[in-house]
Design a protein around this motif. Structure first.
Motif, mmCIF file in Angstrom:
data_model
loop_
_atom_site.group_PDB
_atom_site.id
_atom_site.type_symbol
_atom_site.label_atom_id
_atom_site.label_comp_id
_atom_site.label_asym_id
_atom_site.label_seq_id
_atom_site.Cartn_x
_atom_site.Cartn_y
_atom_site.Cartn_z
ATOM 1 N N LEU A 16 0.861 -1.204 0.221
ATOM 2 C CA LEU A 16 -0.088 0.160 0.015
ATOM 3 C C LEU A 16 0.968 1.200 0.015
ATOM 4 O O LEU A 16 1.551 1.478 0.964
ATOM 5 N N HIS A 17 0.774 2.085 -0.988
ATOM 6 C CA HIS A 17 1.564 3.127 -1.331
ATOM 7 C C HIS A 17 0.758 4.293 -0.789
ATOM 8 O O HIS A 17 -0.433 4.713 -0.999
ATOM 9 N N VAL A 18 1.252 5.330 0.292
ATOM 10 C CA VAL A 18 0.782 6.262 0.444
ATOM 11 C C VAL A 18 1.649 7.624 0.664
ATOM 12 O O VAL A 18 2.933 7.312 0.653
ATOM 13 N N PRO A 19 1.027 8.820 0.641
ATOM 14 C CA PRO A 19 1.693 10.083 1.038
ATOM 15 C C PRO A 19 2.163 10.175 2.298
ATOM 16 O O PRO A 19 1.323 10.262 3.184
ATOM 17 N N ALA A 20 3.398 10.829 2.475
ATOM 18 C CA ALA A 20 3.478 11.157 4.093
ATOM 19 C C ALA A 20 3.016 12.548 4.204
ATOM 20 O O ALA A 20 2.917 13.371 3.464
ATOM 21 N N GLY A 21 2.545 12.686 5.420
ATOM 22 C CA GLY A 21 1.946 13.984 5.967
ATOM 23 C C GLY A 21 0.462 14.296 5.598
ATOM 24 O O GLY A 21 -0.028 15.203 5.970
ATOM 25 N N ARG A 22 -0.179 13.222 4.631
ATOM 26 C CA ARG A 22 -1.563 13.388 4.385
ATOM 27 C C ARG A 22 -2.408 12.437 5.252
ATOM 28 O O ARG A 22 -1.792 11.405 5.472
ATOM 29 N N PRO A 63 8.733 9.122 5.448
ATOM 30 C CA PRO A 63 8.741 8.182 4.457
ATOM 31 C C PRO A 63 9.416 6.908 4.999
ATOM 32 O O PRO A 63 10.358 6.867 5.999
ATOM 33 N N GLY A 64 9.288 5.808 4.188
ATOM 34 C CA GLY A 64 9.947 4.449 4.694
ATOM 35 C C GLY A 64 8.967 3.165 4.395
ATOM 36 O O GLY A 64 7.633 3.603 4.036
ATOM 37 N N THR A 65 9.379 2.188 4.808
ATOM 38 C CA THR A 65 8.625 0.889 4.404
ATOM 39 C C THR A 65 8.164 0.138 5.888
ATOM 40 O O THR A 65 9.059 -0.114 6.779
ATOM 41 N N GLU A 89 7.235 10.365 -0.042
ATOM 42 C CA GLU A 89 7.105 12.066 -0.123
ATOM 43 C C GLU A 89 6.017 12.155 -1.251
ATOM 44 O O GLU A 89 5.849 11.620 -2.230
ATOM 45 N N PRO A 90 5.231 13.320 -0.637
ATOM 46 C CA PRO A 90 3.924 13.616 -1.590
ATOM 47 C C PRO A 90 4.158 13.747 -3.046
ATOM 48 O O PRO A 90 3.370 13.044 -3.885
ATOM 49 N N HIS A 91 5.226 14.437 -3.337
ATOM 50 C CA HIS A 91 5.411 14.648 -4.853
ATOM 51 C C HIS A 91 5.654 13.248 -5.549
ATOM 52 O O HIS A 91 5.457 12.807 -6.676
ATOM 53 N N ALA A 92 6.319 12.342 -4.781
ATOM 54 C CA ALA A 92 6.902 11.069 -5.381
ATOM 55 C C ALA A 92 5.551 10.040 -5.375
ATOM 56 O O ALA A 92 5.426 9.225 -6.371
ATOM 57 N N TYR A 93 4.872 10.126 -4.500
ATOM 58 C CA TYR A 93 3.474 9.421 -4.417
ATOM 59 C C TYR A 93 2.619 9.801 -5.518
ATOM 60 O O TYR A 93 2.217 8.896 -6.317
ATOM 61 N N ASP A 94 2.648 11.219 -5.659
ATOM 62 C CA ASP A 94 1.787 11.728 -6.924
ATOM 63 C C ASP A 94 1.951 11.154 -8.080
ATOM 64 O O ASP A 94 1.394 10.499 -9.399
ATOM 65 N N HIS A 95 3.596 10.966 -8.472
ATOM 66 C CA HIS A 95 4.084 10.661 -9.661
ATOM 67 C C HIS A 95 4.055 9.083 -9.755
ATOM 68 O O HIS A 95 3.494 8.585 -10.897
#
Length: 208
Positions: A16-22, A63-65, A89-95
């Motif tokens: 499950l990939h998620v953005p940090a801080g959201r 960030p991490g697993t 990181e949010p930008h990496a998650y969006d990508h």
């Protein structure tokens, strides 16, 4: 195994990939037995029950697993029901979310198509002679029932209303009007319908 689907339609197995801080909102259900969604690093444990839609929340800060396991004995493969929560990181998650194979339509869009295929709008969207409660802005708000009590319009309420429409009759409306969809829609389709109704609340500015 754990299976996930993002609002965009993208699916994952055992990750499950998620953005940090959201804030991440999970809508949980099981197709077989009781499981328990358990991420020790987040101090998050939530039962996942067949026939129910449950909601859980978390916000990962770094960030991490992180390890995800089932904390409820669910059968002979219980020990192998593991996955990873990958916090990005949010930008990496969006990508990441924009990459990969074509995921199909977003959940809310697929739910809208199913909603109209089942002709639910004939009662819920008919403005001249509406036979059922309006759905715009419904999710996350209290609903007054005919007996004077109230119930929160959450995932489980919506699922119950689709499968057992006479369980909670809304004030100013009659019972016995809406047919049951038990056996006509499966759990995946129920999730799509709930996602669509939830999007109507989001469009109204409701933040459940």
């Amino acid at each position: 195994m754990w299976s996930f689907q993002h609002p965009s339609g993208r699916r994952e197995l055992s990750q499950l990939h998620v953005p940090a801080g959201r804030v991440v909102r999970l809508h949980l259900t099981s197709e077989d037995v009781i499981h328990s969604f358990y991420v020790p690093a987040f101090r998050l444990k939530h039962d996942v029950v067949p026939g129910w839609l449950r909601t859980a929340w978390f916000r990962a800060t770094a960030p991490g697993t992180y390890a995800l396991a089932c904390a409820e004995y669910c059968g002979t493969e219980h020990a192998t029901m593991r996955a990873d929560v990958v916090v990005m990181e949010p930008h990496a998650y969006d990508h990441w979310l924009a990459q990969g194979d074509d995921p199909g339509p977003p959940l809310a869009a697929a739910g809208r198509a199913l909603f109209h295929k089942l002709d639910c709008g004939a009662c819920h969207e008919t403005h001249l002679r509406r036979r059922a409660p309006p759905l715009e802005g419904l999710y996350g708000r209290p609903v007054t029932l005919r007996d004077g009590s109230s119930v929160l319009a959450d995932d489980d309420y919506l699922r119950r209303s689709i499968l057992r429409p006479d369980a909670d009759i809304v004030a100013d409306y009659q019972g016995g009007v809406m047919p049951t969809y038990a056996g006509l829609v499966d759990d995946d389709e129920l999730l799509l319908l709930v996602a669509y109704i939830r999007s109507l609340a989001d469009a109204e500015g409701v933040s459940p």
